[in-house]
Scaffold this motif. Structure first.
Motif, PDB file in Angstrom:
ATOM      1  N   UNK A  49       1.944  -1.451   8.736  1.00 41.17           N
ATOM      2  CA  UNK A  49       3.241  -0.785   8.882  1.00 41.17           C
ATOM      3  C   UNK A  49       3.208   0.220  10.036  1.00 41.17           C
ATOM      4  N   UNK A  50       2.123   0.981  10.150  1.00 44.40           N
ATOM      5  CA  UNK A  50       2.000   1.968  11.230  1.00 44.40           C
ATOM      6  C   UNK A  50       2.033   1.278  12.593  1.00 44.40           C
ATOM      7  N   UNK A  51       1.365   0.152  12.713  1.00 43.32           N
ATOM      8  CA  UNK A  51       1.381  -0.589  13.981  1.00 43.32           C
ATOM      9  C   UNK A  51       2.787  -1.103  14.284  1.00 43.32           C
ATOM     10  N   UNK A  52       3.490  -1.573  13.262  1.00 45.23           N
ATOM     11  CA  UNK A  52       4.837  -2.130  13.464  1.00 45.23           C
ATOM     12  C   UNK A  52       5.831  -1.059  13.918  1.00 45.23           C
ATOM     13  N   UNK A  53       5.746   0.130  13.334  1.00 45.41           N
ATOM     14  CA  UNK A  53       6.714   1.183  13.668  1.00 45.41           C
ATOM     15  C   UNK A  53       6.208   2.119  14.766  1.00 45.41           C
ATOM     16  N   UNK A  54       4.984   1.857  15.244  1.00 50.97           N
ATOM     17  CA  UNK A  54       4.391   2.652  16.332  1.00 50.97           C
ATOM     18  C   UNK A  54       4.362   4.148  15.998  1.00 50.97           C
ATOM     19  N   UNK A  55       3.875   4.428  14.794  1.00 47.85           N
ATOM     20  CA  UNK A  55       3.737   5.812  14.328  1.00 47.85           C
ATOM     21  C   UNK A  55       2.314   5.981  13.793  1.00 47.85           C
ATOM     22  N   UNK A  56       1.814   7.222  13.729  1.00 46.07           N
ATOM     23  CA  UNK A  56       0.463   7.436  13.201  1.00 46.07           C
ATOM     24  C   UNK A  56       0.335   6.937  11.765  1.00 46.07           C
ATOM     25  N   UNK A  57      -0.845   6.447  11.461  1.00 47.13           N
ATOM     26  CA  UNK A  57      -1.112   5.928  10.119  1.00 47.13           C
ATOM     27  C   UNK A  57      -0.886   7.008   9.059  1.00 47.13           C
ATOM     28  N   UNK A  58      -1.244   8.258   9.356  1.00 46.34           N
ATOM     29  CA  UNK A  58      -1.059   9.348   8.384  1.00 46.34           C
ATOM     30  C   UNK A  58       0.422   9.592   8.096  1.00 46.34           C
ATOM     31  N   UNK A  59       1.266   9.477   9.115  1.00 48.30           N
ATOM     32  CA  UNK A  59       2.707   9.653   8.930  1.00 48.30           C
ATOM     33  C   UNK A  59       3.261   8.550   8.038  1.00 48.30           C
ATOM     34  N   UNK A  60       2.871   7.321   8.332  1.00 48.32           N
ATOM     35  CA  UNK A  60       3.355   6.182   7.551  1.00 48.32           C
ATOM     36  C   UNK A  60       2.821   6.267   6.124  1.00 48.32           C
ATOM     37  N   UNK A  61       1.575   6.672   5.957  1.00 51.69           N
ATOM     38  CA  UNK A  61       1.004   6.814   4.613  1.00 51.69           C
ATOM     39  C   UNK A  61       1.809   7.826   3.796  1.00 51.69           C
ATOM     40  N   UNK A  62       2.209   8.927   4.421  1.00 51.80           N
ATOM     41  CA  UNK A  62       3.040   9.920   3.729  1.00 51.80           C
ATOM     42  C   UNK A  62       4.341   9.284   3.242  1.00 51.80           C
ATOM     43  N   UNK A  63       5.023   8.558   4.115  1.00 50.50           N
ATOM     44  CA  UNK A  63       6.306   7.956   3.750  1.00 50.50           C
ATOM     45  C   UNK A  63       6.133   6.864   2.685  1.00 50.50           C
ATOM     46  N   UNK A  64       5.060   6.110   2.772  1.00 56.02           N
ATOM     47  CA  UNK A  64       4.775   5.097   1.745  1.00 56.02           C
ATOM     48  C   UNK A  64       4.529   5.788   0.408  1.00 56.02           C
ATOM     49  N   UNK A  65       3.820   6.905   0.420  1.00 54.86           N
ATOM     50  CA  UNK A  65       3.567   7.646  -0.824  1.00 54.86           C
ATOM     51  C   UNK A  65       4.865   8.177  -1.439  1.00 54.86           C
ATOM     52  N   UNK A  66       5.788   8.657  -0.598  1.00 58.60           N
ATOM     53  CA  UNK A  66       7.086   9.141  -1.107  1.00 58.60           C
ATOM     54  C   UNK A  66       7.837   7.987  -1.785  1.00 58.60           C
ATOM     55  N   UNK A  67       7.872   6.830  -1.126  1.00 57.07           N
ATOM     56  CA  UNK A  67       8.575   5.666  -1.684  1.00 57.07           C
ATOM     57  C   UNK A  67       7.895   5.167  -2.965  1.00 57.07           C
ATOM     58  N   UNK A  68       6.577   5.219  -2.992  1.00 56.58           N
ATOM     59  CA  UNK A  68       5.838   4.774  -4.180  1.00 56.58           C
ATOM     60  C   UNK A  68       6.078   5.734  -5.347  1.00 56.58           C
ATOM     61  N   UNK A  69       6.028   7.029  -5.075  1.00 60.23           N
ATOM     62  CA  UNK A  69       6.271   8.026  -6.130  1.00 60.23           C
ATOM     63  C   UNK A  69       7.675   7.895  -6.708  1.00 60.23           C
TER      64      UNK A  69
END
Length: 191
Positions: A49-69
């Motif tokens: 996902x981070x590669x697809x949206x061209x954003x840092x992995x840590x940023x994408x991980x944060x957003x994935x965690x928000x959606x998962x929670x």
């Protein structure tokens, strides 16, 4: 695992009603809606996902965690890579919806939760290039008829969501039905 012809490549609910302000806020962020859109194709890791949206992995991980929670994403499978278990995330449902009104479970929804605002921003380049397909119509109809019409529109939305992902261009699809109490109407015909 789901068949290759199924979009996406994992099992998910057809629809989930968002009932909390936390859930609505979770899908209100543009990056998170992009992540949800990508996961319509197939399950993906945070790295993908981070590669697809061209954003840092840590940023994408944060957003994935928000959606998962919020119960909007879930881990749909894992894979062992060396000593690390890689998680593949998928949507909890094909479609999420918020009931009528500006409140969910007694809590006010975010004021910026408006798909049309997002669509207007996304569609500007297509409009400028003469590639925008759109229309707007108005009809004075009873609420029951509006509800019946929306059910048919909902079927088209589901059809669009289930299209196989292929080709080189992503298309946006926006639809809405809203009351316009101040729109002018003609007086009744004289009998």
């Amino acid at each position: 695992m789901a068949s290759k012809s199924q979009v996406p490549d994992y099992e998910l609910e057809e629809t989930i009603e968002l009932t909390t302000a936390e859930q609505v806020r979770a899908i209100s962020d543009p990056l998170r809606t992009t992540i949800l859109g990508l996961l319509h194709e197939r399950a993906a890791t945070v790295t993908e996902l981070a590669a697809a949206v061209k954003r840092p992995k840590s940023t994408v991980a944060h957003h994935v965690n928000v959606l998962t929670a919020a119960g909007i994403l879930r881990v749909v499978r894992t894979r062992r890579v060396r000593a690390i278990e890689e998680r593949y995330y998928g949507r909890a449902a094909r479609m999420f919806y918020v009931g009528l009104g500006r409140r969910a479970n007694g809590v006010d929804l975010p004021p910026d939760f408006n798909d049309f605002e997002v669509a207007a921003e996304e569609s500007t380049a297509a409009y400028d290039a003469g590639l925008m397909r759109s229309f707007i119509r108005h009809a004075r109809i009873p609420e029951e008829q509006a509800a019946e019409f929306w059910e048919r529109v909902d079927q088209v939305i589901h059809e669009f969501d289930q299209l196989p992902r292929s080709g080189d261009t992503v298309y946006g699809f926006t639809v809405g039905l809203y009351p316009m109490p101040d729109y002018p109407t003609l007086p009744p015909l004289d009998s």
